[in-house]
Write a protein that holds these residues in place. Structure first.
Motif, short mmCIF file in Angstrom:
data_model
loop_
_atom_site.label_atom_id
_atom_site.label_comp_id
_atom_site.label_asym_id
_atom_site.label_seq_id
_atom_site.Cartn_x
_atom_site.Cartn_y
_atom_site.Cartn_z
N ALA A 142 30.06 -15.18 43.84
CA ALA A 142 29.32 -16.05 44.14
C ALA A 142 29.45 -17.08 43.06
CB ALA A 142 27.51 -15.22 43.93
N ALA A 143 29.89 -17.74 41.87
CA ALA A 143 30.05 -18.22 40.80
C ALA A 143 30.99 -19.61 41.74
CB ALA A 143 30.07 -17.69 39.63
N ASP A 144 32.15 -18.58 41.77
CA ASP A 144 33.31 -19.32 42.66
C ASP A 144 33.27 -19.99 43.90
OD1 ASP A 144 35.95 -19.96 42.84
OD2 ASP A 144 36.68 -18.34 44.12
N MET A 145 31.76 -19.46 44.46
CA MET A 145 31.56 -19.50 46.04
C MET A 145 31.18 -21.04 45.88
SD MET A 145 28.61 -20.47 47.91
CE MET A 145 27.83 -18.60 47.57
N ARG A 146 30.22 -21.07 44.54
CA ARG A 146 29.23 -22.38 43.97
C ARG A 146 30.58 -23.04 43.87
NH1 ARG A 146 25.53 -18.22 41.86
NH2 ARG A 146 26.58 -18.47 40.04
N ARG A 147 30.82 -23.46 43.15
CA ARG A 147 32.31 -24.09 42.46
C ARG A 147 32.55 -25.18 44.29
NH1 ARG A 147 32.85 -20.64 38.09
NH2 ARG A 147 34.77 -20.02 39.18
N ARG A 148 33.27 -23.76 45.10
CA ARG A 148 34.22 -24.29 46.13
C ARG A 148 33.28 -25.32 47.08
NH1 ARG A 148 38.69 -21.91 47.55
NH2 ARG A 148 39.68 -20.13 45.43
N MET A 149 31.83 -24.81 47.21
CA MET A 149 30.99 -25.96 47.66
C MET A 149 30.70 -27.21 47.10
SD MET A 149 30.02 -23.60 50.82
CE MET A 149 29.86 -21.74 51.56
N GLY A 150 30.36 -26.99 46.07
CA GLY A 150 30.37 -28.29 45.46
C GLY A 150 31.97 -29.09 45.67
N ALA A 151 32.56 -28.97 45.45
CA ALA A 151 34.01 -29.34 45.71
C ALA A 151 33.97 -30.48 46.63
CB ALA A 151 34.95 -28.51 45.26
N ALA A 152 33.71 -29.77 47.60
CA ALA A 152 33.98 -29.51 49.35
C ALA A 152 33.09 -30.69 49.60
CB ALA A 152 33.93 -28.38 49.75
N ALA A 153 31.53 -30.25 48.82
CA ALA A 153 31.05 -31.63 49.44
C ALA A 153 30.87 -32.68 48.57
CB ALA A 153 29.51 -30.94 48.97
N SER A 261 22.66 -12.80 54.94
CA SER A 261 23.49 -13.98 54.14
C SER A 261 24.74 -13.17 54.42
CB SER A 261 23.43 -13.31 52.37
OG SER A 261 23.70 -13.16 51.58
N ARG A 262 25.14 -14.18 54.87
CA ARG A 262 27.00 -14.29 54.10
C ARG A 262 28.19 -14.07 53.63
NH1 ARG A 262 28.43 -20.08 56.99
NH2 ARG A 262 26.94 -20.25 55.50
N THR A 263 27.25 -13.91 52.25
CA THR A 263 28.14 -13.44 51.38
C THR A 263 28.23 -11.96 51.47
OG1 THR A 263 26.16 -13.02 50.12
CG2 THR A 263 27.38 -15.23 50.39
N PRO A 264 29.60 -11.70 50.71
CA PRO A 264 29.46 -9.94 50.49
C PRO A 264 28.38 -9.11 49.97
CG PRO A 264 31.65 -11.71 49.72
CD PRO A 264 30.47 -12.23 49.83
N VAL A 265 28.06 -8.06 50.33
CA VAL A 265 27.01 -6.94 49.37
C VAL A 265 27.22 -6.85 47.95
CG1 VAL A 265 25.27 -4.88 49.80
CG2 VAL A 265 26.05 -5.80 51.78
N MET A 269 23.36 -10.85 46.37
CA MET A 269 22.80 -12.48 46.83
C MET A 269 22.20 -12.12 47.76
SD MET A 269 26.00 -14.84 46.31
CE MET A 269 24.57 -16.93 47.14
N HIS A 270 22.13 -10.71 48.72
CA HIS A 270 21.28 -10.52 49.65
C HIS A 270 19.79 -10.77 48.91
CE1 HIS A 270 24.29 -8.41 52.47
NE2 HIS A 270 25.04 -9.88 52.14
N LEU A 271 18.65 -10.04 49.89
CA LEU A 271 17.05 -10.09 49.92
C LEU A 271 17.18 -8.66 49.16
CD1 LEU A 271 14.66 -11.34 49.46
CD2 LEU A 271 14.42 -10.99 52.19
N ALA A 272 16.69 -8.33 50.29
CA ALA A 272 17.06 -6.90 50.05
C ALA A 272 17.13 -5.99 48.93
CB ALA A 272 18.26 -5.69 50.89
N THR A 273 18.60 -6.98 47.74
CA THR A 273 19.16 -6.50 46.47
C THR A 273 18.27 -6.78 45.77
OG1 THR A 273 21.26 -6.76 47.60
CG2 THR A 273 21.00 -6.69 44.84
N GLN A 274 17.90 -8.11 46.21
CA GLN A 274 16.46 -8.66 45.07
C GLN A 274 15.25 -8.44 44.63
OE1 GLN A 274 16.87 -12.91 45.45
NE2 GLN A 274 19.12 -13.34 44.22
N VAL A 275 14.66 -7.78 46.36
CA VAL A 275 13.69 -6.92 45.93
C VAL A 275 13.60 -5.83 45.23
CG1 VAL A 275 12.49 -5.85 48.22
CG2 VAL A 275 12.94 -7.92 48.57
#
Length: 331
Positions: A142-153, A261-265, A269-275
């Motif tokens: 997830a952390a790597d994904m956020r960094r990559r999303m930020g860099a792309a933006a 969620s489009r991310t791996p379980v 990051m899935h709502l069900a996990t957080q719930v």
């Protein structure tokens, strides 16, 4: 109470996760350390584009008209389109907000908004979805994904003339009945585009409410606040960020994307996990998802402005239908 997966009302319980912090973030901006450790009622409003925002308002208005006022929550958490809804319901009544959606002039089908604030000449959200899907697939976690999303933006912003920032802020400001933070505790999520670190804004962050909402809704481009830039709050943890309600006795989650969620379980990051984590900590959790008759409006079509009235009506009918079941839980 029917809590099967096919039901629009799902009973779920909560989790809390530690938030990474960046030394480069201004310490007064991120509200994570100011979040109350415990409270009674939390309302979580997830992302879901223009249609999702209308559905959220519709659900809240339906509950309200049936005698359940969800806007009285001790904590309101808003992410992306949910951040707009959070700011709206704390400064106008649900009935007024619903009326404004239903009385608005009919809108044509719309293309997604590009990094410069203009319309992109592609199919509905297809290019953005494809681009972000490739980033998710290439990321290690997830952390790597956020960094990559930020860099792309940031890369997309470098190719624009910068005028989209002002237009986007004006657009967001026009949607808010008030541009002042409410006294009620409200959290708005975002992600630092430079570092990939999650950020949570509140009224003590030194950030205007309009800017906080604009940052949380910045999908596909990076929104500038001071010396930092931010991307959509849905990349923080998921489209709902329900983990921020940890410690609250009752948590009501409204999820236009139905907890998907489009991310791996295994990224957690899935709502069900957080719930499940929230429940493990003692919270009672209920979630409301769009029913099977309206779920087609959320996803690739989420930014279609012409879907706002039907999404709001669908949400309203759900809210009215579920109010009686939820009254004992909420009160």
């Amino acid at each position: 109470m029917n809590t099967t997966p096919s039901s629009p009302l799902h009973s779920i319980s909560t989790t809390a996760s530690d938030l990474p912090r960046s030394d480069q973030d201004q310490p007064q901006v991120d509200a994570t350390r100011r979040i109350r450790a415990a409270g009674e009622r939390a309302l979580v409003l997830g992302g879901g584009g223009s249609a999702g925002n209308a559905w959220l308002i519709g659900v809240i208005a339906g509950l309200f008209d049936a005698g359940l006022d969800a806007t009285e929550a001790d904590l309101i958490i808003g992410t992306s389109a949910g951040s707009t809804a959070a700011a709206q319901i704390t400064s106008a009544t649900p009935t007024e907000l619903l009326g404004a959606i239903l009385s608005a002039a009919p809108q044509p089908r719309t293309a997604p908004v590009g990094s410069d604030g203009g319309r992109v000449r592609i199919g509905p959200a297809a290019s953005h979805m494809e681009r972000t899907s490739r980033i998710i697939a290439a990321a290690d976690d997830a952390a790597d994904m956020r960094r990559r999303m930020g860099a792309a933006a940031l890369e997309m912003d470098a190719a624009s003339d910068g005028s989209g920032q002002t237009r986007w802020r004006d657009t967001v400001a026009a949607r808010l009945p008030s541009q002042h933070w409410p006294e009620q505790t409200m959290l708005i999520t975002a992600v630092n585009a430079y570092t990939g670190e999650p950020v949570v804004f509140d009224r003590h962050s030194g950030v205007d409410l309009v800017d906080a909402v604009a940052a949380s809704c910045a999908s596909g481009f990076a929104y500038s606040i001071g010396g930092s830039r931010y991307i959509d709050g849905g990349y923080r943890s998921n489209a709902e960020n329900a983990d921020l309600a940890a410690g609250y006795a009752r948590v009501l989650v409204l999820s236009p994307f139905g907890g998907r969620s489009r991310t791996p379980v295994d990224w957690g990051m899935h709502l069900a996990t957080q719930v499940n984590e929230l429940r493990a900590r003692g919270s009672r959790v209920e979630t409301i998802f769009p029913d099977s008759n309206s779920e087609h409006m959320f996803g690739a079509n989420a930014m279609d402005l012409s879907l706002r009235p039907p999404a709001a009506r669908a949400g309203y009918e759900q809210g009215r239908a579920l109010a009686e079941q939820l009254t004992g839980f909420w009160r």
